[in-house]
Write a protein that holds these residues in place. Sequence first.
Motif, mmCIF file in Angstrom:
data_model
loop_
_atom_site.group_PDB
_atom_site.id
_atom_site.type_symbol
_atom_site.label_atom_id
_atom_site.label_comp_id
_atom_site.label_asym_id
_atom_site.label_seq_id
_atom_site.Cartn_x
_atom_site.Cartn_y
_atom_site.Cartn_z
ATOM 1 N N PRO A 628 29.501 28.213 28.191
ATOM 2 C CA PRO A 628 30.643 28.917 28.868
ATOM 3 C C PRO A 628 30.470 29.178 30.350
ATOM 4 O O PRO A 628 29.320 29.455 30.953
ATOM 5 C CB PRO A 628 30.692 30.362 27.943
ATOM 6 C CG PRO A 628 30.074 29.851 26.719
ATOM 7 C CD PRO A 628 29.166 28.901 27.126
ATOM 8 N N ARG A 629 31.686 29.109 31.077
ATOM 9 C CA ARG A 629 31.271 29.150 32.521
ATOM 10 C C ARG A 629 31.361 30.641 32.994
ATOM 11 O O ARG A 629 32.132 31.655 32.582
ATOM 12 C CB ARG A 629 32.625 28.388 33.189
ATOM 13 C CG ARG A 629 32.744 28.547 34.771
ATOM 14 C CD ARG A 629 34.052 27.813 35.394
ATOM 15 N NE ARG A 629 35.308 28.672 34.849
ATOM 16 C CZ ARG A 629 36.414 28.064 35.032
ATOM 17 N NH1 ARG A 629 36.691 26.653 35.028
ATOM 18 N NH2 ARG A 629 37.547 28.892 34.870
ATOM 19 N N ALA A 630 30.561 31.104 33.804
ATOM 20 C CA ALA A 630 30.182 32.286 34.309
ATOM 21 C C ALA A 630 31.531 32.483 35.099
ATOM 22 O O ALA A 630 31.798 32.019 36.314
ATOM 23 C CB ALA A 630 29.004 32.548 34.987
ATOM 24 N N GLU A 631 32.279 33.770 35.024
ATOM 25 C CA GLU A 631 33.271 34.038 35.795
ATOM 26 C C GLU A 631 33.003 35.119 36.751
ATOM 27 O O GLU A 631 33.343 35.140 38.035
ATOM 28 C CB GLU A 631 34.475 34.449 34.950
ATOM 29 C CG GLU A 631 35.127 33.436 34.149
ATOM 30 C CD GLU A 631 35.703 32.294 34.838
ATOM 31 O OE1 GLU A 631 36.010 32.359 35.711
ATOM 32 O OE2 GLU A 631 35.971 31.259 34.067
ATOM 33 N N CYS A 632 32.516 36.186 36.462
ATOM 34 C CA CYS A 632 32.125 37.534 37.323
ATOM 35 C C CYS A 632 31.299 38.300 36.426
ATOM 36 O O CYS A 632 31.361 38.325 35.205
ATOM 37 C CB CYS A 632 33.403 38.085 37.835
ATOM 38 S SG CYS A 632 34.325 39.217 36.490
ATOM 39 N N LEU A 669 39.629 40.471 36.215
ATOM 40 C CA LEU A 669 39.095 39.564 36.994
ATOM 41 C C LEU A 669 40.347 38.779 37.549
ATOM 42 O O LEU A 669 41.312 38.382 36.997
ATOM 43 C CB LEU A 669 38.592 38.636 35.929
ATOM 44 C CG LEU A 669 38.426 36.881 36.197
ATOM 45 C CD1 LEU A 669 37.334 36.843 37.617
ATOM 46 C CD2 LEU A 669 37.891 36.266 35.026
ATOM 47 N N ASP A 670 40.281 38.439 38.853
ATOM 48 C CA ASP A 670 41.251 37.810 39.890
ATOM 49 C C ASP A 670 40.890 36.253 39.535
ATOM 50 O O ASP A 670 40.259 35.510 39.988
ATOM 51 C CB ASP A 670 41.499 37.943 41.042
ATOM 52 C CG ASP A 670 42.475 37.299 41.886
ATOM 53 O OD1 ASP A 670 42.771 36.466 41.609
ATOM 54 O OD2 ASP A 670 43.202 38.193 42.701
ATOM 55 N N LEU A 671 41.717 35.627 38.791
ATOM 56 C CA LEU A 671 41.643 33.998 38.503
ATOM 57 C C LEU A 671 41.776 33.145 39.758
ATOM 58 O O LEU A 671 41.271 31.937 39.546
ATOM 59 C CB LEU A 671 42.642 33.655 37.275
ATOM 60 C CG LEU A 671 42.302 34.280 36.022
ATOM 61 C CD1 LEU A 671 43.689 33.837 34.972
ATOM 62 C CD2 LEU A 671 40.953 33.959 35.307
ATOM 63 N N ASP A 672 42.601 33.744 40.807
ATOM 64 C CA ASP A 672 42.668 32.882 41.945
ATOM 65 C C ASP A 672 41.213 32.882 42.520
ATOM 66 O O ASP A 672 40.701 32.088 43.416
ATOM 67 C CB ASP A 672 43.839 33.397 42.479
ATOM 68 C CG ASP A 672 44.915 33.238 41.809
ATOM 69 O OD1 ASP A 672 45.228 32.242 41.381
ATOM 70 O OD2 ASP A 672 46.240 33.838 42.251
ATOM 71 N N THR A 673 40.653 34.319 42.904
ATOM 72 C CA THR A 673 39.464 34.165 43.786
ATOM 73 C C THR A 673 38.298 34.209 43.141
ATOM 74 O O THR A 673 37.249 34.215 43.446
ATOM 75 C CB THR A 673 39.702 35.785 44.557
ATOM 76 O OG1 THR A 673 39.599 36.769 43.491
ATOM 77 C CG2 THR A 673 41.082 35.846 45.204
ATOM 78 N N GLY A 674 38.375 34.673 41.511
ATOM 79 C CA GLY A 674 36.852 34.440 40.876
ATOM 80 C C GLY A 674 36.385 35.928 40.973
ATOM 81 O O GLY A 674 35.144 36.009 40.380
ATOM 82 N N GLU A 675 36.902 36.853 41.394
ATOM 83 C CA GLU A 675 36.276 38.107 41.706
ATOM 84 C C GLU A 675 36.567 39.287 40.645
ATOM 85 O O GLU A 675 37.920 39.256 40.239
ATOM 86 C CB GLU A 675 36.657 38.742 43.064
ATOM 87 C CG GLU A 675 35.999 38.078 44.357
ATOM 88 C CD GLU A 675 36.366 38.232 45.513
ATOM 89 O OE1 GLU A 675 37.177 39.399 45.782
ATOM 90 O OE2 GLU A 675 36.042 37.705 46.594
ATOM 91 N N CYS A 676 35.786 39.947 40.308
ATOM 92 C CA CYS A 676 36.022 41.267 39.388
ATOM 93 C C CYS A 676 36.127 42.191 40.203
ATOM 94 O O CYS A 676 35.440 42.754 41.193
ATOM 95 C CB CYS A 676 34.799 41.584 38.687
ATOM 96 S SG CYS A 676 34.832 40.786 36.981
ATOM 97 N N HIS A 677 37.450 43.299 40.007
ATOM 98 C CA HIS A 677 37.728 44.317 40.733
ATOM 99 C C HIS A 677 37.749 45.410 39.596
ATOM 100 O O HIS A 677 38.222 45.249 38.384
ATOM 101 C CB HIS A 677 39.146 44.148 41.083
ATOM 102 C CG HIS A 677 39.454 42.931 42.039
ATOM 103 N ND1 HIS A 677 39.467 43.522 43.414
ATOM 104 C CD2 HIS A 677 39.683 41.838 42.000
ATOM 105 C CE1 HIS A 677 39.795 42.508 44.123
ATOM 106 N NE2 HIS A 677 39.929 41.465 43.277
ATOM 107 N N THR A 678 36.588 46.408 39.888
ATOM 108 C CA THR A 678 36.205 47.278 38.863
ATOM 109 C C THR A 678 36.465 48.750 39.342
ATOM 110 O O THR A 678 36.169 49.052 40.364
ATOM 111 C CB THR A 678 34.719 47.132 38.619
ATOM 112 O OG1 THR A 678 34.622 45.888 38.039
ATOM 113 C CG2 THR A 678 34.295 48.030 37.440
#
Length: 952
Positions: A628-632, A669-678
Amino acid sequence: MSESDAKTRDQIPVPRAGALAAAALLSAALLVPPVAAHAQNDPPVVDGDTLVTNHSFEEDLAGWSVSDGNGGVAGEECAAALSVTTDWSTDGAQALAIDASGACDQVGALGEAVPIEGGVRYTAWADVTGEGEALLNLHWLDGDGDVLDSARGNADPERLRVDADAPEDAAGVQVELAATGAVSLDNVLISAAHTSLGAQINQRPQFFSSEAGVDENGRDVIWGMATGSEDDPGILIATDILTREVTRSVRLPGATGGWAVNQNPVTGTVYVGTYGAGALWLYTPGEEEAVNAGQPDIPAWSFAFNVAFDEEGNAYGGGWGEPTDGYPGASVYTFTEGEGFTGILGEMPLTDEANYTRSMGYDEASRTVFVGTGNQVNLFACSIDTNECENLAPLLDQEIQDSVQVRDIVMSQGHVLAWVGDATSAGNDWLVVLDVERTDDGELQVEVVDEIRGVAHPGSSPIHDDHIYYTKAGYEGWPLFRYNILTGEETQLPEDVVILARQWDIVELDDPQWPGATLVGINANGFLTRYNIDTETIDVEQVPDVPDVSRRINSLATGADGRIYSAGYLGGGIAAESPMRGDRQQSWQLGGQAEEMILHDGRIYQGNYPGGTITSFTAAELEDGQAPRAECTIGAGQNRPYGLLGVDDRIYFGSQAGEAADAGAFGWLDLDTGECHTIEGPIGHQSVDTLTGSGDRIFGGGNIFFAYTSLPLQEEASVLVFDGSTEEIEEIELPVPGLRAVSASATDAEGTVWFYAEGWLLGMDPQTLEWVHTEEVFDDHKPGSRIAGNYAQMTTASDGTIYGNAGGRVFGFDPAGTLRAGAAEDLQVLIDGAGPFLTIDDYGNLYTRDAATTLLRIVPQASEQPGGIEALTSSLEGYIESGDVAGPITNRLTSAATEAQQHLEAGDTTPAARALERFIGHLDNPKRPDTLSEVAQQDLREQARTLLADLT
């Protein structure tokens, strides 16, 4: 399809018993599947899928023969009516083509008999297309192949279906596809109402503890504890260090696995500290079985960790217990072979601020047991002579003291080598080196020699020639480092050890190719590293022939391909089950422990423990061997993302904290930037364990249990409301005081948001955020002292029904009817005593865990008792009360329904059918000033037509 359902039913009558005189007898292989044991008062559960032969016609017409559509022999004029086509199919490349035309105006395809369980309700499906009409028939057979009874399903333009009870003495069934005109059919499937689909993730186990030692022959081995499950126990495995051969495997019944394997240097007995069924196990090398020595006398102790031994062979062990059940805190038990558990070392607890006693080490010179704790850093030194303990943690750097745990201790040549930190091997761990000795008057002298940042799991080897060996974070390939204990000089060696070992040991092998001292370790996946210190020879190879185990299912999701995906506990692994085709089951030794999985835009997203990561995969990637691909990574000290929800270009998450934090988190998880906003602690000291959406808002259920290692800091749970347009959060109080967790959520077809909280069903208006429904549906079914993040789930089916699983009680209810009636009058428990988790396939069937490792399918409509005339009259009464039915039509409908009920109670089906026909006629032709809402009209018409079809 061009012709009416009524006409088709007239043309294709139900076959009579005995009509299949020409059918082949059941073969000896047609055996009754066994019924699995289940919880008391639950329905029978059939083991394994009922597999239709050549269900998708990939083998042309093998297993199918031409019939007259009534179970009998077709006339000569229909001999060529069956063929296969590649113009259309729903499974594979081919489908069945039926051309019933001319003199052959009705024809059928009769399948081979397949075994079934008598007295069980079954459902069959077949996909269909074309201009003609088609029906699906079931013919129940006895053990001799004679027809006992037959059942007929609905006529549908896309998918045929039939639900029927097999006679008690039935042993098999034949499926018949009957048609008039030209149709194509494919993917013929059958399922019992409740089917156990077997273990899903059957794979090589992972090792979570190891230690080098000797076997009964004096051979150098690594003792490792391989993780199993509640259904398939963990295995103590001995691996020859020289040959890499598995020389012994011993099952520990009831134990899932063990975080501790330690060999007593005095007696040679191998000690295993287990979890799942927490206990201390003893194994004498050479014996066939291990012995369960039980549990220490520590309240609520349920999880074993490492053991240390003194020079007389007395054992000192750690563990964990559930604080909400009365576990006092980090404690150390004492044990002596031949006597059993002999007491407690030091106070009980050593501290109530830490719940884990993770690591142990014994120093013979000072006669001191060193104890490391988890979820708070403490390093106790306990004299076995005075039974007094002191905490050495204040001697350490403040950043180390503020970390999470003392995960491992190696005691070697008067030095404590403690691995301390967050145990992620990501740079936030230290190897603490202490020089210790006791003076003649018993005072412990401690010198902090060094605090080496970045050392990776498991910490250090023992000291050899004034050197220790370890790996460090931030280096590709996990290179080996050597550290001089006298000078403090650290050297990176050219060799990569490749693995993060469970434990580093130094042994002297009786082999000239490995002279002197050799560093050895095995990792979770069974890769054994050997590094000869004299020759600098190194090799890394996986130990072969480790027996497979079935892993516990830890989460479920339905994939884009319609298959049911399972993720495994601890060691991970992923499996895929094709609905009603258990012969296509697949599994991959990929991925980690997913606490939740969801499907979004063709990918399955996972929320993983440990570390609170988000990953994703597709079936094609798994087939290619891609993990599985690491997203964030969520961050903020989060560990378990129990809540996931996909909306547009975001994957929202809600999570439970790890050991170092006291609040859960929410974010995306922003699927466009790949960043997690927590957003940490959005509703105070609560976890966010479930998410659903309605309009622009995201709704999250809170849980006062923010981590598994701590007691709650709040008394009541609440609901989080996130406005996607403003990104503002609002906290909503629950309408019932004292509820500790909102464990499941779902949104109905009208947008109303539903929550499940400790037996209460709660409905919220998504616009006003007002509670529109509050009902205690289960006063007999409550969670325990701690409510896990995966305690309950809910999902909305395509027909609008909301299904839930709360602590293994699977249920369903109609949200619209519940709001209309003010109570979930139609709520039905489909099964009690199942496992956790819930997902739904494209056929509307539910899947949950059964026991620990197996998957359970529930066909909801087949599981439910037929609604009957009582349900129809009840629905009519509800619509009258709500105003959906009003005016003169009220009397007409009530009169017809009452007449039908009276005739049915008297056993007179013909006049009952006529009354139902009048009932449907009134619905189809309302008059002024009648009031008849569209919802009431459709619902009542469907119920009445179903009743009428059953009668005719």
